[in-house]
Design a protein around this motif. Structure first.
Motif, short mmCIF file in Angstrom:
data_model
loop_
_atom_site.label_atom_id
_atom_site.label_comp_id
_atom_site.label_asym_id
_atom_site.label_seq_id
_atom_site.Cartn_x
_atom_site.Cartn_y
_atom_site.Cartn_z
N MET A 1 45.71 67.22 48.40
CA MET A 1 46.66 67.63 48.44
C MET A 1 47.58 68.81 47.26
O MET A 1 46.90 68.35 46.45
CB MET A 1 47.90 66.70 48.51
CG MET A 1 49.42 67.25 49.28
SD MET A 1 50.21 65.64 49.19
CE MET A 1 49.95 65.01 50.22
N ASP A 2 47.52 70.16 47.69
CA ASP A 2 47.98 71.48 46.80
C ASP A 2 48.73 70.70 45.74
O ASP A 2 49.68 69.60 45.74
CB ASP A 2 48.58 71.85 47.57
CG ASP A 2 48.92 73.23 46.65
OD1 ASP A 2 50.19 73.58 45.61
OD2 ASP A 2 48.58 74.36 46.21
N ASP A 3 48.68 71.48 44.03
CA ASP A 3 49.63 70.23 42.85
C ASP A 3 50.99 70.57 43.64
O ASP A 3 52.26 69.44 43.36
CB ASP A 3 49.01 70.81 42.07
CG ASP A 3 47.48 70.39 41.73
OD1 ASP A 3 47.55 69.14 42.06
OD2 ASP A 3 46.63 71.18 40.70
N PHE A 4 51.34 71.12 44.22
CA PHE A 4 53.16 71.91 44.12
C PHE A 4 53.45 70.75 44.94
O PHE A 4 54.60 70.56 44.61
CB PHE A 4 52.82 73.58 44.82
CG PHE A 4 54.65 73.87 44.52
CD1 PHE A 4 55.47 74.46 43.72
CD2 PHE A 4 55.01 73.66 46.04
CE1 PHE A 4 56.31 74.19 43.98
CE2 PHE A 4 55.83 73.89 46.68
CZ PHE A 4 57.02 75.08 45.44
N VAL A 5 53.08 70.53 46.00
CA VAL A 5 53.50 69.69 46.88
C VAL A 5 53.34 68.55 46.32
O VAL A 5 54.71 67.45 46.68
CB VAL A 5 52.71 69.38 48.29
CG1 VAL A 5 53.02 68.22 49.46
CG2 VAL A 5 52.12 70.88 49.01
N VAL A 6 52.31 68.24 45.86
CA VAL A 6 52.34 66.49 45.47
C VAL A 6 54.05 66.79 44.24
O VAL A 6 54.17 65.57 44.04
CB VAL A 6 50.90 66.17 44.03
CG1 VAL A 6 51.66 65.22 42.81
CG2 VAL A 6 50.17 66.43 45.33
N ALA A 7 54.05 67.72 43.40
CA ALA A 7 54.71 67.79 42.31
C ALA A 7 56.43 67.85 43.17
O ALA A 7 56.75 66.62 42.63
CB ALA A 7 54.71 69.33 41.07
N VAL A 8 56.33 68.14 43.87
CA VAL A 8 57.60 68.54 45.32
C VAL A 8 58.49 66.76 45.57
O VAL A 8 59.43 66.55 45.11
CB VAL A 8 57.88 69.57 45.73
CG1 VAL A 8 59.07 69.31 46.95
CG2 VAL A 8 57.65 70.72 45.77
N ARG A 9 57.73 66.62 46.16
CA ARG A 9 56.93 64.63 46.53
C ARG A 9 57.57 64.25 45.49
O ARG A 9 58.31 63.25 46.03
CB ARG A 9 56.16 64.65 47.73
CG ARG A 9 56.19 63.61 48.30
CD ARG A 9 54.34 63.20 49.00
NE ARG A 9 54.74 64.75 49.92
CZ ARG A 9 53.59 64.40 51.11
NH1 ARG A 9 52.61 63.58 50.83
NH2 ARG A 9 53.77 65.55 51.77
N ASP A 10 56.59 63.93 44.75
CA ASP A 10 57.23 63.07 43.34
C ASP A 10 59.08 63.49 42.82
O ASP A 10 59.50 62.51 42.52
CB ASP A 10 56.36 62.96 42.33
CG ASP A 10 54.79 62.52 43.13
OD1 ASP A 10 54.82 61.93 44.29
OD2 ASP A 10 53.94 62.52 42.18
N TRP A 11 59.18 64.53 42.93
CA TRP A 11 60.34 64.98 42.84
C TRP A 11 61.47 64.28 43.12
O TRP A 11 61.87 63.89 42.48
CB TRP A 11 60.46 66.50 41.73
CG TRP A 11 62.22 67.26 41.12
CD1 TRP A 11 61.15 67.20 40.00
CD2 TRP A 11 62.60 67.16 41.70
NE1 TRP A 11 63.14 67.33 39.02
CE2 TRP A 11 63.87 67.44 40.44
CE3 TRP A 11 63.27 67.30 42.55
CZ2 TRP A 11 65.20 67.67 40.68
CZ3 TRP A 11 65.19 67.39 42.99
CH2 TRP A 11 65.02 67.61 41.68
N LEU A 12 61.02 64.55 44.33
CA LEU A 12 61.66 64.41 45.29
C LEU A 12 62.36 62.76 45.34
O LEU A 12 63.77 61.66 45.29
CB LEU A 12 62.10 65.06 46.59
CG LEU A 12 62.09 65.79 46.84
CD1 LEU A 12 61.57 66.95 48.36
CD2 LEU A 12 63.60 66.90 46.71
N SER A 13 61.63 61.97 45.53
CA SER A 13 61.08 60.86 45.26
C SER A 13 61.41 60.05 44.40
O SER A 13 62.65 58.86 44.01
CB SER A 13 59.45 60.24 45.19
OG SER A 13 59.79 58.77 45.46
N ALA A 14 61.65 60.82 42.87
CA ALA A 14 62.23 60.43 42.20
C ALA A 14 63.72 60.26 42.21
O ALA A 14 64.30 60.16 40.74
CB ALA A 14 61.39 61.00 40.85
N ASN A 15 64.32 61.31 42.18
CA ASN A 15 65.42 61.87 42.02
C ASN A 15 66.96 62.25 43.21
O ASN A 15 67.88 62.17 42.44
CB ASN A 15 65.11 63.79 42.07
CG ASN A 15 64.90 64.30 39.92
OD1 ASN A 15 65.89 64.23 39.35
ND2 ASN A 15 63.69 64.00 39.98
N LEU A 16 66.43 61.44 44.14
CA LEU A 16 67.07 61.27 45.27
C LEU A 16 67.39 59.53 44.78
O LEU A 16 67.41 59.17 45.48
CB LEU A 16 66.62 61.51 46.68
CG LEU A 16 66.61 63.16 46.91
CD1 LEU A 16 65.85 63.21 48.27
CD2 LEU A 16 67.80 62.83 47.78
#
Length: 397
Positions: A1-16
């Protein structure tokens, strides 16, 4: 999985989480009133973390993201159930338009407030006599002593009641007609010459508004592009309107369809042959919509223009309207009840959207009745395809 996708997914999980946890799935069509202030804070939180204006050049406060990254962000955003954006009109429509057509002074003045979600915008296109027929605009603007003096009325103006500014198509050349003599003006809404009147929709909410201009003023310098060239600017903006965010929209559509399937399984509607057939058809057609969007995005960053954009609008608008009908049919007779009482047993006050209770199927059905009208009606889209692709004669006026 692309690093950008992983970063976005992790950020959304941590911030919602925390104050933002209750925003999941909020603010969509028919529920625009929900948690407005909290969703605006969410927009500003995204901006502070470099997750707004992804496709803008970095010199204008953007991230300079590739189209693939932008598509991935919108898909991950939708999958996470993140709330509907309050600043969509500024970020996705006006911002790219200013970058393409605006002066450096206009960019310096307005892009920072859009990028950090501190200044909200509305779109002043449609009028009582010029809905999908934008070239029939009659709102006028006259240049007097260094000011544009604006008179006329706009209608179906999304979110004007919470916006500080609007971009407004006006007729600035007396005696001009159709697409000639129009200008694209930036007009402050908080002034004595502007009246904003919310329009109550079927869902009880008031996303749309009437906006009246009575000698409203804006500076001479706040015309985007040359005076009289507003048609070209307006058409450029409409291409941005059908950009990469539409793929995120389709993820939201898929979630709505999944909810309908879950309801059908729970109440036994999935055992009705006609319902099963419609669910299967909806599933297949959504994949056709996604394939068309991916094809056009592969060649034109703004999701195609002209006929491509019209085909896209026809596909998703008709599909989504049918989905609303499927939702109430799957729900069954219960979907016909209300909105006549709240959960506390009190009558619904349709003038107060906070106290109108609709279930998801009802809201989806009522809101999607407008899908084939706003953003260019079905009739207009078919005319564009007929004239530009099939070479048929223009419709008689």
């Amino acid at each position: 999985m692309d690093d950008f996708v992983v970063a976005v997914r992790d950020w959304l999980s941590a911030n919602l989480v925390g104050e933002f946890a209750e925003l999941r799935g909020r603010g969509g069509p028919g529920s625009e009133h929900e948690f407005h202030d909290a969703r605006l804070r969410w927009d500003q939180h995204l901006a502070a973390n470099g997750l707004t204006c992804l496709g803008w050049p970095t010199r204008y406060g953007g991230r300079g993201a590739t189209i693939e990254q932008r598509i991935a962000f919108h898909q991950e955003y939708a999958r996470a159930g993140a709330p509907a954006r309050v600043n969509h009109i500024g970020e996705e429509l006006l911002g790219p338009t200013l970058i393409e057509f605006g002066t450096e002074e206009q960019k310096a003045r307005f892009l920072p407030g859009i990028a950090d979600s501190t200044v909200l915008w509305a779109q002043g296109y449609s009028e009582p006599g010029a809905g999908s027929d934008l070239a029939n605009v009659s709102t006028t603007a006259e240049l007097r002593d260094g000011k544009w003096i604006v008179n006329g009325q706009k209608v179906w103006t999304s979110l004007a009641h919470v916006a500080e500014w609007a971009f407004v198509i006006c007729r600035t050349e007396p005696g001009s007609s159709r697409h000639k003599g129009l200008s694209f003006l930036l007009v402050p809404l908080h002034q004595d010459g502007v009246t904003v009147r919310p329009i109550q929709q079927l869902t009880g909410t008031s996303e749309f508004n009437e906006v009246f201009f009575d000698d409203a003023e804006t500076d001479e310098s706040l015309v985007v592009g040359a005076p009289g060239d507003g048609w070209g600017v307006a058409m450029g903006l409409l291409q941005f309107e059908r950009g990469v965010s539409t793929l995120g929209q389709q993820v939201g559509f898929a979630r709505e369809l999944d909810g309908i399937v879950a309801t059908a399984k729970a109440n036994g509607a999935d055992r009705i042959p006609s319902i099963r057939e419609r669910i299967a058809r909806a599933w297949l057609e959504l994949r056709v919509i996604k394939a068309h969007a991916a094809r056009t995005l592969a060649t034109v960053e703004t999701a195609g223009s002209g006929a491509d954009a019209s085909v896209s609008k026809l596909l998703w608008a008709n599909w989504h309207r049918s989905l609303g009908e499927l939702a109430v049919d799957v729900t069954g007779p219960a979907s016909l009840i209300g909105p006549d009482a709240t959960s506390e047993g009190k009558p619904n006050d349709l003038s107060d959207p906070e106290h109108v209770e609709l279930d998801e199927a009802q809201r989806l059905f009522l809101f999607t009745r407008a899908d084939t009208i706003y953003g260019g009606s079905n009739e207009v889209q078919r005319n564009i395809i007929a004239e530009r692709v099939l070479g048929l004669p223009r419709e008689a006026r």
